[in-house]
Design an enzyme around this catalytic site. Structure first.
Site, PDB file in Angstrom:
ATOM      1  N   ARG A 134     -13.907  13.118   6.554  1.00  0.00           N
ATOM      2  CA  ARG A 134     -12.618  13.765   6.868  1.00  0.00           C
ATOM      3  C   ARG A 134     -12.187  14.684   5.736  1.00  0.00           C
ATOM      4  O   ARG A 134     -11.622  15.752   5.958  1.00  0.00           O
ATOM      5  CB  ARG A 134     -11.548  12.696   7.120  1.00  0.00           C
ATOM      6  CG  ARG A 134     -11.710  12.017   8.464  1.00  0.00           C
ATOM      7  CD  ARG A 134     -10.852  10.752   8.539  1.00  0.00           C
ATOM      8  NE  ARG A 134      -9.450  11.030   8.313  1.00  0.00           N
ATOM      9  CZ  ARG A 134      -8.597  10.178   7.742  1.00  0.00           C
ATOM     10  NH1 ARG A 134      -9.001   8.982   7.349  1.00  0.00           N
ATOM     11  NH2 ARG A 134      -7.352  10.513   7.568  1.00  0.00           N
ATOM     12  N   SER A 178      -7.228   4.212   9.070  1.00  0.00           N
ATOM     13  CA  SER A 178      -7.919   4.146   7.782  1.00  0.00           C
ATOM     14  C   SER A 178      -7.221   3.134   6.858  1.00  0.00           C
ATOM     15  O   SER A 178      -7.857   2.233   6.295  1.00  0.00           O
ATOM     16  CB  SER A 178      -7.925   5.544   7.162  1.00  0.00           C
ATOM     17  OG  SER A 178      -8.209   5.505   5.796  1.00  0.00           O
ATOM     18  N   ASP A 196     -14.629   3.073   7.078  1.00  0.00           N
ATOM     19  CA  ASP A 196     -13.573   3.953   6.565  1.00  0.00           C
ATOM     20  C   ASP A 196     -14.070   4.754   5.370  1.00  0.00           C
ATOM     21  O   ASP A 196     -13.761   5.933   5.227  1.00  0.00           O
ATOM     22  CB  ASP A 196     -12.327   3.142   6.165  1.00  0.00           C
ATOM     23  CG  ASP A 196     -11.298   4.053   5.531  1.00  0.00           C
ATOM     24  OD1 ASP A 196     -10.819   4.958   6.229  1.00  0.00           O
ATOM     25  OD2 ASP A 196     -10.999   3.898   4.335  1.00  0.00           O
ATOM     26  N   LYS A 216      -8.347  -1.240   6.048  1.00  0.00           N
ATOM     27  CA  LYS A 216      -8.577  -1.816   4.714  1.00  0.00           C
ATOM     28  C   LYS A 216      -7.616  -2.975   4.457  1.00  0.00           C
ATOM     29  O   LYS A 216      -7.977  -3.993   3.876  1.00  0.00           O
ATOM     30  CB  LYS A 216      -8.387  -0.732   3.639  1.00  0.00           C
ATOM     31  CG  LYS A 216      -9.501   0.297   3.665  1.00  0.00           C
ATOM     32  CD  LYS A 216      -9.298   1.398   2.653  1.00  0.00           C
ATOM     33  CE  LYS A 216      -8.244   2.371   3.057  1.00  0.00           C
ATOM     34  NZ  LYS A 216      -8.516   3.771   2.862  1.00  0.00           N
ATOM     35  N   HIS A 268       0.845  -1.199   0.000  1.00  0.00           N
ATOM     36  CA  HIS A 268       0.000   0.000   0.000  1.00  0.00           C
ATOM     37  C   HIS A 268       0.875   1.242   0.000  1.00  0.00           C
ATOM     38  O   HIS A 268       1.835   1.326   0.754  1.00  0.00           O
ATOM     39  CB  HIS A 268      -0.905   0.008   1.239  1.00  0.00           C
ATOM     40  CG  HIS A 268      -1.860   1.153   1.242  1.00  0.00           C
ATOM     41  ND1 HIS A 268      -3.093   1.085   0.647  1.00  0.00           N
ATOM     42  CD2 HIS A 268      -1.756   2.406   1.737  1.00  0.00           C
ATOM     43  CE1 HIS A 268      -3.714   2.248   0.783  1.00  0.00           C
ATOM     44  NE2 HIS A 268      -2.918   3.077   1.441  1.00  0.00           N
TER      45      HIS A 268
HETATM   46  N1  URA Z   1      -5.103   6.910   2.459  1.00  0.00           N
HETATM   47  C1  URA Z   1      -6.099   6.288   3.123  1.00  0.00           C
HETATM   48  O1  URA Z   1      -6.561   5.226   2.706  1.00  0.00           O
HETATM   49  N2  URA Z   1      -6.581   6.856   4.236  1.00  0.00           N
HETATM   50  C2  URA Z   1      -6.105   8.003   4.742  1.00  0.00           C
HETATM   51  O2  URA Z   1      -6.564   8.444   5.773  1.00  0.00           O
HETATM   52  C3  URA Z   1      -5.067   8.649   4.049  1.00  0.00           C
HETATM   53  C4  URA Z   1      -4.576   8.070   2.905  1.00  0.00           C
END
Ligand code: URA
Length: 440
Positions: A168, A183, A161, A187, A82
């Site tokens: 957000r 966040s 999220d 995932k 990621h």
């Molecule tokens: N990427 C994400 O998935 N979440 C965040 O809060 C910031 C970047």
């Protein structure tokens, strides 16, 4: 329990319990907690922070707010990766085939671009015919048969999220380390891989602007993953410059294919090799030098490129454009942005470069906007490079020439040419694992 009391406790610097966090998050998902109360809690967290324990609980509650993918039907170790986001960041398109060509299974869900940053799924869809929404059965079958599939993230993963991130985004609460860590990791934990490599970007094009914050974000994410039984490592990589020369979907796919064929730009190639080597380490394929040699080997012998073509073909993509990128549909117009003076590029704001490419049509401002896959920017001069007055700094591509003026204004707004060669940041700053931080 009342949401009012949960907000007030965090506002006053208190530590939230699992019950309080679950009450707020699950209530927000089921609609019993309204946007305004969740916004107030997010702002209180932004201002007061969270302990590691609170962040771990928040991550766990968010991960379980949707499907927890079970990848056990896929044989072998599954490794995910990621990136916290960037401009010109096309590393997944390179690394995933490299790692798969080394025999490690890649069952990956990726995202789309938003704002100034790009996303892997949009880039994949630039290859005509590519399907990025597979059924779970198709996804598993493809990974078992050819060792790799990259698809769009299902809407059922970490549902909390999705809702909280959208909130957000409009309440100035994105740039908060515990909120970003929970966040991302919610995932990743829900997506089911055994090991996760995190690419934490740092610089003016990234959420984290300095090494201290980037290291703290990496440390928190590694701790969350490790506590949940996953093998996790993070590399802190530079985002004071876009990666490679190209920004825009088909331009980036073409550049990624060049890296897989051993003829890509050196910065992008180096970052990809280091990320791929670290993924192979996490998959238990050996130490870093051996894994790096393995990654270089599959580029040299062509198997990584073949693996990439296999993946696109399996997902319906027209592989002829990967083999010959001149076959990509081209933008009708191009425009050279030239240097107004002689010197060195001493500033070149990455967020503005990303926004310029969005203005050309390469990205979305709102989620529902459509993308022009052919639009984008090819950079000829980057931070630290010498330029002569009149020389081309970059080429813009668009299907509407009226877009060039706003994109030029945006790009020039972050561009400074000066007499002295500036300090050019390293490509990779540090590696963070459960054992600690290794600075480069
Ligand atoms: N990427 C994400 O998935 N979440 C965040 O809060 C910031 C970047």
């Amino acid at each position: 329990m009342r949401m009012y009391d949960v907000i007030a406790k965090k506002r006053d610097g208190g530590m939230l319990t699992r019950e309080e966090i679950a009450f707020a998050v699950n209530g927000y998902v089921d609609g019993s907690v309204p946007d305004y109360q969740m916004s107030a809690l997010l702002m209180a967290i932004y201002l007061r922070g969270m302990t590691d324990e609170e962040t771990a609980v928040l991550t766990d509650v968010m991960a379980h707010s949707g499907d927890m993918v079970d990848l056990s039907a896929i044989q072998g170790v599954k490794v995910d990766k990621h990136s916290t986001g960037g401009v010109g960041d096309k590393t997944t398109l390179v690394i995933a085939p490299i790692v798969a060509a080394c025999g490690v299974r890649i069952a990956k869900m990726s995202g789309r671009g938003l704002g100034h940053t790009g996303g892997t799924i949009d880039k994949m869809e630039a290859v005509p015919g590519t399907r990025t929404a597979l059924t779970q059965e198709e996804f598993f079958r493809q990974v078992n048969e050819i060792g790799i599939s990259v698809i769009g993230q299902s809407g059922k993963i970490a549902v909390a999220d999705k809702k909280m991130y959208a909130l957000r985004d409009v309440t100035a609460t994105v740039g908060c380390i515990p909120l970003i860590a929970s966040s991302i990791m919610s995932k990743k934990l829900a997506a089911g891989s055994d090991a996760i490599l995190l690419d934490v970007t740092m610089g003016n094009g990234a959420f984290m602007k300095n090494l201290e914050d980037a290291t703290e974000l990496a440390r928190q994410m590694v701790a969350i993953g490790t506590a949940n039984g996953r093998k996790v490592a993070a590399l802190i990589t530079d985002m004071d410059k876009p990666l490679g020369q190209n920004i825009g979907n088909s331009l980036e796919v073409a550049e990624s294919m060049a890296v897989l064929q051993g003829k890509g730009p050196t910065d992008l190639t180096e970052v990809c090799l280091q990320l791929a080597a670290n993924m192979l380490v996490l998959a238990g394929r050996g130490g870093l030098p051996a894994c790096r040699a393995m990654a270089e080997g599959v580029i040299r012998d062509g198997t990584a490129f073949v693996k990439c073509c296999q993946m696109f073909a399996a997902q319906g993509g027209d592989v002829s454009v990967l083999k010959d990128p001149s076959r990509f549909p081209k933008a009708k117009y191009s425009y050279e942005l030239t240097a107004r003076e002689t010197g060195y590029i001493v500033e070149n704001d990455v967020e503005k470069i990303g926004n310029a490419s969005v203005l050309l049509g390469a990205g979305r401002i709102k989620k529902e906007d459509s993308i022009d896959f052919a639009a984008g920017i090819t950079m000829h001069k980057k931070l630290g490079d010498a330029v002569k007055a009149g020389e081309s700094i970059c080429t813009f591509y668009a299907n509407d020439p009226a877009l060039f003026a706003a994109a030029e204004e945006m790009y020039r707004g972050g561009l400074v040419i000066g007499p002295e060669k500036p300090h050019v940041p390293p490509l990779i700053y540090a590696r963070v694992t459960a054992q600690g931080v290794e600075r480069f």
